[in-house]
Scaffold this motif. Structure first.
Motif, PDB file in Angstrom:
ATOM      1  N   GLU A  96      20.045   5.291  31.759  1.00  0.00           N
ATOM      2  CA  GLU A  96      20.998   6.276  31.255  1.00  0.00           C
ATOM      3  C   GLU A  96      20.390   7.667  31.390  1.00  0.00           C
ATOM      4  OE1 GLU A  96      23.094   7.590  27.077  1.00  0.00           O
ATOM      5  OE2 GLU A  96      22.105   5.656  27.197  1.00  0.00           O
ATOM      6  N   ASP A  97      21.191   8.608  31.828  1.00  0.00           N
ATOM      7  CA  ASP A  97      20.722   9.990  31.927  1.00  0.00           C
ATOM      8  C   ASP A  97      21.077  10.695  30.630  1.00  0.00           C
ATOM      9  OD1 ASP A  97      19.994  12.557  32.491  1.00  0.00           O
ATOM     10  OD2 ASP A  97      21.006  12.634  34.427  1.00  0.00           O
ATOM     11  N   THR A  98      20.083  10.875  29.793  1.00  0.00           N
ATOM     12  CA  THR A  98      20.318  11.469  28.479  1.00  0.00           C
ATOM     13  C   THR A  98      20.582  12.968  28.550  1.00  0.00           C
ATOM     14  OG1 THR A  98      17.936  11.767  28.184  1.00  0.00           O
ATOM     15  CG2 THR A  98      18.906   9.725  27.330  1.00  0.00           C
ATOM     16  N   ARG A  99      20.330  13.599  29.689  1.00  0.00           N
ATOM     17  CA  ARG A  99      20.523  15.040  29.828  1.00  0.00           C
ATOM     18  C   ARG A  99      21.892  15.415  30.398  1.00  0.00           C
ATOM     19  NH1 ARG A  99      15.111  17.552  30.372  1.00  0.00           N
ATOM     20  NH2 ARG A  99      13.583  15.889  30.444  1.00  0.00           N
ATOM     21  N   ALA A 100      22.621  14.458  30.893  1.00  0.00           N
ATOM     22  CA  ALA A 100      23.856  14.746  31.642  1.00  0.00           C
ATOM     23  C   ALA A 100      24.858  15.572  30.837  1.00  0.00           C
ATOM     24  CB  ALA A 100      24.504  13.444  32.097  1.00  0.00           C
ATOM     25  N   GLN A 101      25.188  15.143  29.639  1.00  0.00           N
ATOM     26  CA  GLN A 101      26.197  15.853  28.849  1.00  0.00           C
ATOM     27  C   GLN A 101      25.747  17.266  28.505  1.00  0.00           C
ATOM     28  OE1 GLN A 101      29.311  14.804  28.326  1.00  0.00           O
ATOM     29  NE2 GLN A 101      28.738  13.047  29.583  1.00  0.00           N
ATOM     30  N   TRP A 102      24.465  17.435  28.180  1.00  0.00           N
ATOM     31  CA  TRP A 102      23.947  18.764  27.852  1.00  0.00           C
ATOM     32  C   TRP A 102      23.993  19.674  29.073  1.00  0.00           C
ATOM     33  CZ3 TRP A 102      20.069  22.295  28.867  1.00  0.00           C
ATOM     34  CH2 TRP A 102      19.895  23.293  27.907  1.00  0.00           C
ATOM     35  N   ASP A 103      23.570  19.161  30.223  1.00  0.00           N
ATOM     36  CA  ASP A 103      23.601  19.962  31.451  1.00  0.00           C
ATOM     37  C   ASP A 103      25.018  20.412  31.782  1.00  0.00           C
ATOM     38  OD1 ASP A 103      20.878  19.678  31.717  1.00  0.00           O
ATOM     39  OD2 ASP A 103      20.962  18.331  33.437  1.00  0.00           O
ATOM     40  N   MET A 104      25.984  19.521  31.646  1.00  0.00           N
ATOM     41  CA  MET A 104      27.368  19.875  31.938  1.00  0.00           C
ATOM     42  C   MET A 104      27.901  20.888  30.926  1.00  0.00           C
ATOM     43  SD  MET A 104      28.954  16.313  33.360  1.00  0.00           S
ATOM     44  CE  MET A 104      30.496  17.021  33.888  1.00  0.00           C
ATOM     45  N   MET A 105      27.505  20.763  29.657  1.00  0.00           N
ATOM     46  CA  MET A 105      27.951  21.705  28.639  1.00  0.00           C
ATOM     47  C   MET A 105      27.408  23.111  28.929  1.00  0.00           C
ATOM     48  SD  MET A 105      27.015  21.882  24.597  1.00  0.00           S
ATOM     49  CE  MET A 105      25.339  22.292  25.038  1.00  0.00           C
ATOM     50  N   VAL A 106      26.139  23.214  29.310  1.00  0.00           N
ATOM     51  CA  VAL A 106      25.536  24.517  29.612  1.00  0.00           C
ATOM     52  C   VAL A 106      26.215  25.142  30.831  1.00  0.00           C
ATOM     53  CG1 VAL A 106      23.422  25.667  30.393  1.00  0.00           C
ATOM     54  CG2 VAL A 106      23.329  24.000  28.523  1.00  0.00           C
ATOM     55  N   ALA A 107      26.408  24.356  31.881  1.00  0.00           N
ATOM     56  CA  ALA A 107      27.055  24.876  33.093  1.00  0.00           C
ATOM     57  C   ALA A 107      28.475  25.352  32.779  1.00  0.00           C
ATOM     58  CB  ALA A 107      27.071  23.808  34.183  1.00  0.00           C
ATOM     59  N   LYS A 108      29.196  24.610  31.978  1.00  0.00           N
ATOM     60  CA  LYS A 108      30.559  24.987  31.619  1.00  0.00           C
ATOM     61  C   LYS A 108      30.569  26.281  30.795  1.00  0.00           C
ATOM     62  CE  LYS A 108      34.517  23.074  29.158  1.00  0.00           C
ATOM     63  NZ  LYS A 108      35.017  21.887  28.450  1.00  0.00           N
ATOM     64  N   ALA A 109      29.629  26.427  29.871  1.00  0.00           N
ATOM     65  CA  ALA A 109      29.559  27.642  29.053  1.00  0.00           C
ATOM     66  C   ALA A 109      29.255  28.866  29.920  1.00  0.00           C
ATOM     67  CB  ALA A 109      28.494  27.476  27.965  1.00  0.00           C
ATOM     68  N   ILE A 110      28.331  28.725  30.865  1.00  0.00           N
ATOM     69  CA  ILE A 110      28.006  29.832  31.768  1.00  0.00           C
ATOM     70  C   ILE A 110      29.225  30.184  32.618  1.00  0.00           C
ATOM     71  CG2 ILE A 110      26.613  30.510  33.768  1.00  0.00           C
ATOM     72  CD1 ILE A 110      24.297  28.861  32.503  1.00  0.00           C
ATOM     73  N   THR A 111      29.937  29.177  33.111  1.00  0.00           N
ATOM     74  CA  THR A 111      31.133  29.405  33.922  1.00  0.00           C
ATOM     75  C   THR A 111      32.185  30.168  33.133  1.00  0.00           C
ATOM     76  OG1 THR A 111      30.722  27.400  35.192  1.00  0.00           O
ATOM     77  CG2 THR A 111      32.962  28.285  35.257  1.00  0.00           C
ATOM     78  N   ARG A 112      32.402  29.790  31.894  1.00  0.00           N
ATOM     79  CA  ARG A 112      33.405  30.471  31.070  1.00  0.00           C
ATOM     80  C   ARG A 112      33.052  31.947  30.858  1.00  0.00           C
ATOM     81  NH1 ARG A 112      37.514  27.837  29.117  1.00  0.00           N
ATOM     82  NH2 ARG A 112      37.530  25.581  29.052  1.00  0.00           N
ATOM     83  N   VAL A 113      31.764  32.247  30.694  1.00  0.00           N
ATOM     84  CA  VAL A 113      31.353  33.649  30.542  1.00  0.00           C
ATOM     85  C   VAL A 113      31.634  34.409  31.838  1.00  0.00           C
ATOM     86  CG1 VAL A 113      29.395  35.210  30.203  1.00  0.00           C
ATOM     87  CG2 VAL A 113      29.644  33.190  28.743  1.00  0.00           C
ATOM     88  N   LEU A 114      31.266  33.817  32.975  1.00  0.00           N
ATOM     89  CA  LEU A 114      31.534  34.468  34.260  1.00  0.00           C
ATOM     90  C   LEU A 114      33.023  34.725  34.457  1.00  0.00           C
ATOM     91  CD1 LEU A 114      29.075  32.529  36.583  1.00  0.00           C
ATOM     92  CD2 LEU A 114      28.979  34.974  36.041  1.00  0.00           C
ATOM     93  N   LEU A 115      33.842  33.733  34.149  1.00  0.00           N
ATOM     94  CA  LEU A 115      35.286  33.881  34.348  1.00  0.00           C
ATOM     95  C   LEU A 115      35.901  34.877  33.371  1.00  0.00           C
ATOM     96  CD1 LEU A 115      36.366  30.203  35.085  1.00  0.00           C
ATOM     97  CD2 LEU A 115      36.134  32.104  36.699  1.00  0.00           C
ATOM     98  N   SER A 116      35.254  35.092  32.230  1.00  0.00           N
ATOM     99  CA  SER A 116      35.788  36.072  31.283  1.00  0.00           C
ATOM    100  C   SER A 116      35.695  37.487  31.836  1.00  0.00           C
ATOM    101  CB  SER A 116      35.049  35.985  29.945  1.00  0.00           C
ATOM    102  OG  SER A 116      33.753  36.563  30.043  1.00  0.00           O
ATOM    103  N   GLN A 117      34.748  37.731  32.731  1.00  0.00           N
ATOM    104  CA  GLN A 117      34.555  39.063  33.304  1.00  0.00           C
ATOM    105  C   GLN A 117      34.967  39.142  34.774  1.00  0.00           C
ATOM    106  OE1 GLN A 117      33.357  41.842  31.587  1.00  0.00           O
ATOM    107  NE2 GLN A 117      33.713  40.486  29.852  1.00  0.00           N
ATOM    108  N   TYR A 118      34.734  38.074  35.510  1.00  0.00           N
ATOM    109  CA  TYR A 118      34.905  38.080  36.970  1.00  0.00           C
ATOM    110  C   TYR A 118      35.800  36.925  37.398  1.00  0.00           C
ATOM    111  CZ  TYR A 118      30.593  40.695  36.102  1.00  0.00           C
ATOM    112  OH  TYR A 118      29.651  41.553  35.607  1.00  0.00           O
ATOM    113  N   ARG A 119      36.993  36.908  36.889  1.00  0.00           N
ATOM    114  CA  ARG A 119      37.927  35.800  37.123  1.00  0.00           C
ATOM    115  C   ARG A 119      38.343  35.737  38.591  1.00  0.00           C
ATOM    116  NH1 ARG A 119      40.613  33.041  33.182  1.00  0.00           N
ATOM    117  NH2 ARG A 119      42.501  31.953  33.776  1.00  0.00           N
ATOM    118  N   GLY A 120      38.452  34.514  39.094  1.00  0.00           N
ATOM    119  CA  GLY A 120      38.961  34.308  40.441  1.00  0.00           C
ATOM    120  C   GLY A 120      37.885  34.164  41.503  1.00  0.00           C
ATOM    121  N   HIS A 121      36.661  34.601  41.202  1.00  0.00           N
ATOM    122  CA  HIS A 121      35.579  34.454  42.176  1.00  0.00           C
ATOM    123  C   HIS A 121      35.176  32.981  42.263  1.00  0.00           C
ATOM    124  CE1 HIS A 121      34.909  38.693  43.026  1.00  0.00           C
ATOM    125  NE2 HIS A 121      35.226  38.904  41.762  1.00  0.00           N
TER     126      HIS A 121
END
Length: 141
Positions: free
Chosen positions: A38-63
């Protein structure tokens, strides 16, 4: 490629200020693990990537942002592969990654290609893509 080791999730990012919806895709690839492990880091890695993406899209949407997190290596990174090729802006997970850091990193990527620090402008993006091709995938200095 072994598709049994890939997890893909899709969701719609909320509309803001009358803009179109954006589909977020979260992709996770199991690396270096046996099928029974089992990859115990998978959910955390996906949560961090999603949070970073949401910040980027809040300022630079569509890229065309690609955000990845690999806590096993201790890094997360952002890129626009169609412009940057294999180049990435790397964050070290040993540091606190703030929204301001993410916004600055995204803005620096856009500025390297003379793109405005704003939502996607198609004409500017086409010009940036031509510059990227001309430079052989190497970001301008």
């Amino acid at each position: 490629m072994d598709t049994d080791n890939i997890l893909l999730r899709r969701e719609i990012a909320d509309r803001t200020h009358g803009q179109h919806n954006v589909e977020l895709q979260a992709r996770y690839e199991r690396k270096g693990l046996l099928p029974e492990e089992e990859d115990t880091r998978a959910q955390w890695d996906m949560m961090v990537a999603k949070a970073i993406t949401r910040v980027l899209l809040s300022q630079y949407r569509g890229h065309f942002w690609v955000v990845e997190c690999d806590s096993a290596q201790g890094i997360a990174w952002i890129s626009i592969p169609v412009l940057l090729g294999q180049w990435k802006y790397v964050f070290h997970l040993s540091e606190d990654i703030t929204p301001a850091m993410i916004i600055r990193a995204g803005g620096e990527i856009l500025e390297r290609f003379n793109l405005p620090r704003s939502n996607l402008d198609v004409a500017s993006f086409i010009a940036a893509r031509k510059m990227a091709v001309k430079n052989g995938g190497t970001p301008p200095a």
